[in-house]
Design an enzyme around this catalytic site. Structure first.
Site, PDB file in Angstrom:
ATOM      1  CE  LYS A  88      52.866  -5.047   3.884  1.00  0.00           C
ATOM      2  NZ  LYS A  88      53.589  -3.785   3.737  1.00  0.00           N
ATOM      3  CG  ASP A 116      57.617   1.390  -0.432  1.00  0.00           C
ATOM      4  OD1 ASP A 116      57.964   0.198  -0.290  1.00  0.00           O
ATOM      5  OD2 ASP A 116      56.772   1.952   0.303  1.00  0.00           O
ATOM      6  CD1 TRP A 164      51.384   1.162   1.777  1.00  0.00           C
ATOM      7  CD2 TRP A 164      52.282   1.956   3.667  1.00  0.00           C
ATOM      8  NE1 TRP A 164      50.967   0.367   2.816  1.00  0.00           N
ATOM      9  CE2 TRP A 164      51.493   0.830   3.975  1.00  0.00           C
ATOM     10  CE3 TRP A 164      52.939   2.621   4.701  1.00  0.00           C
ATOM     11  CZ2 TRP A 164      51.353   0.341   5.280  1.00  0.00           C
ATOM     12  CZ3 TRP A 164      52.803   2.142   5.999  1.00  0.00           C
ATOM     13  CH2 TRP A 164      52.017   1.016   6.275  1.00  0.00           C
TER      14      TRP A 164
HETATM   15  C1  PLP Z   1      53.590  -2.407   4.393  1.00  0.00           C
HETATM   16  C2  PLP Z   1      54.155  -1.318   3.555  1.00  0.00           C
HETATM   17  C3  PLP Z   1      54.983  -0.318   4.117  1.00  0.00           C
HETATM   18  C4  PLP Z   1      55.303  -0.247   5.592  1.00  0.00           C
HETATM   19  O1  PLP Z   1      56.273  -1.159   5.883  1.00  0.00           O
HETATM   20  P1  PLP Z   1      56.914  -1.267   7.354  1.00  0.00           P
HETATM   21  O2  PLP Z   1      57.987  -2.275   7.114  1.00  0.00           O
HETATM   22  O3  PLP Z   1      55.835  -1.719   8.266  1.00  0.00           O
HETATM   23  O4  PLP Z   1      57.445   0.055   7.726  1.00  0.00           O
HETATM   24  C5  PLP Z   1      55.499   0.639   3.276  1.00  0.00           C
HETATM   25  N1  PLP Z   1      55.241   0.632   1.958  1.00  0.00           N
HETATM   26  C6  PLP Z   1      54.440  -0.300   1.391  1.00  0.00           C
HETATM   27  C7  PLP Z   1      54.175  -0.264  -0.072  1.00  0.00           C
HETATM   28  C8  PLP Z   1      53.879  -1.308   2.183  1.00  0.00           C
HETATM   29  O5  PLP Z   1      53.088  -2.239   1.626  1.00  0.00           O
END
Ligand code: PLP
Length: 355
Positions: free
Chosen positions: A191, A167, A100
């Site tokens: 998540k 993030d 990511w």
């Molecule tokens: C799942 C995830 C993403 C991607 O998220 P989307 O909402 O599907 O774009 C980005 N960063 C992390 C750390 C993730 O776990």
């Protein structure tokens, strides 16, 4: 009864799902579905206001920050952050701790120079690099608080001379943070906070407005702030379910209380992985995630039979990501500790069967 260890979209509290399903038929006694009322109705505006207020309360968001609910997932934030923050003649610093993080820095390269200050790629991201200097002349420093795929997590956030962009998709609201340490926080809801379809953004207002490029309205934090997350039709259902989940968290005692539960859940599971002769951990002890617990087998031939036993016992979603293999148990906020004990029971049963 299923024990849902899926990595994402992840488990939501049962009572939240129940309330959400009722609102689909009759929202708060309006006689209308939540899905068929105006997003500018006072009923929906109250939902959005409450969601924003809960974010502020649960994270003690200080003055000078805006809370947004946007669309496009965390992946859109990979581009939106540099679009708004990285001058075309400037550079941004990135910590490369997984897939990511890597996707995020690739997007930043469209907008300016990217400096990777440290990377654990050479060891398949099994640890978090700590020995690095953050360049003071960069526009911001981007980190990923929890690496969902590899099962590593920043246990401490860096002291940075420049705004930190983080993030937090897979550990948002799992632990106490100091929002003032960050310039921008973003997280796809699916998540640990709600359903897919909405992305939480917490942005420090004063870091905006420093690039001179033109930014399309939907991708401009300033437009979104001015529109109160309603520049266009917001994802009403995803915001509603996120609001319910945040209320559930508040009723449980908030972030401090869930953090203690999460620490306990992770501890008992890692202890079993260490103790059980069939399994072994993947990541550096000090960087182990409290959200995504990765582990492999001493004998990979036993993987399929173990997954079969898990399936029989209602343990769902623990197959590891294809880039790591083995197993990944995601133990997000809504997963009760009883589910962790159920997994431990199956691990012990399996070890007995394969002595
Ligand atoms: C799942 C995830 C993403 C991607 O998220 P989307 O909402 O599907 O774009 C980005 N960063 C992390 C750390 C993730 O776990």
């Amino acid at each position: 009864m299923k024990h849902n260890f899926g990595a994402g979209p992840g488990i939501l509290p049962h009572e939240v799902l129940k309330q959400a399903s009722e609102a689909v038929i009759d929202f708060n006694g309006t006689g209308l579905s939540l899905l068929e009322i105006s997003h500018r109705s006072k009923e929906f505006e109250a939902v959005l206001d409450e969601a924003v207020a809960l974010v502020k309360e649960l994270f003690s968001v200080p003055e000078g920050y805006s809370v947004l609910f946007l669309q496009g997932g965390a992946s859109t934030q990979f581009a939106m952050a540099p679009y708004n923050l990285l001058p075309s003649n400037g550079k941004a610093a990135y910590l490369e701790t997984g897939v990511w993080a890597n996707k995020a820095l690739k997007e930043a390269k469209y907008f300016g120079e990217v400096e990777i200050v440290a990377s654990s790629k050479a060891s398949n991201f099994t640890y978090i690099p700590k020995d690095y200097t953050i360049p003071a002349d960069a526009a911001y420093f981007h980190i990923t608080s929890n690496n969902t795929i590899y099962g590593t997590q920043l246990q401490e956030f860096p002291k940075s001379p420049i705004p930190v962009v983080c993030d937090m998709s897979s550990d948002i609201f799992s632990r106490k943070i100091n929002v003032a340490d960050f310039g921008l926080i973003y997280a796809g809801a699916q998540k640990n906070m709600g359903p897919a379809g909405v992305t939480l953004v917490i942005v420090k207002d004063e870091i905006l407005g420093k690039v001179d490029r033109k930014i399309p309205a939907m991708l401009n934090y300033q437009t979104q702030i001015e529109g109160g997350s309603m520049y266009n039709t917001p994802p009403v259902f995803a915001i509603y379910v996120s609001m319910l989940t945040l209320n559930w968290l508040k009723a449980k005692g908030g972030v401090e209380a869930i953090e203690q539960e999460n620490i306990t859940k992770a501890r008992v599971l890692y202890e079993e992985i260490e103790r059980n002769p069939i399994f072994k951990p993947v990541c550096a002890v000090e960087d182990r995630s409290h959200m995504n617990v990765t582990f492999v087998m001493e004998n990979p031939e036993l993987e399929k039979p173990f997954l079969k036993l898990c399936d029989e016992r209602g343990i769902v979603g623990i197959k590891g990501h294809r880039s790591v293999g083995g197993f990944r148990a995601s133990i997000y906020n809504a997963l009760p500790i009883t589910s962790v004990y159920a997994l431990i029971d199956v691990m012990q049963e399996f070890a007995e069967l394969n002595k």
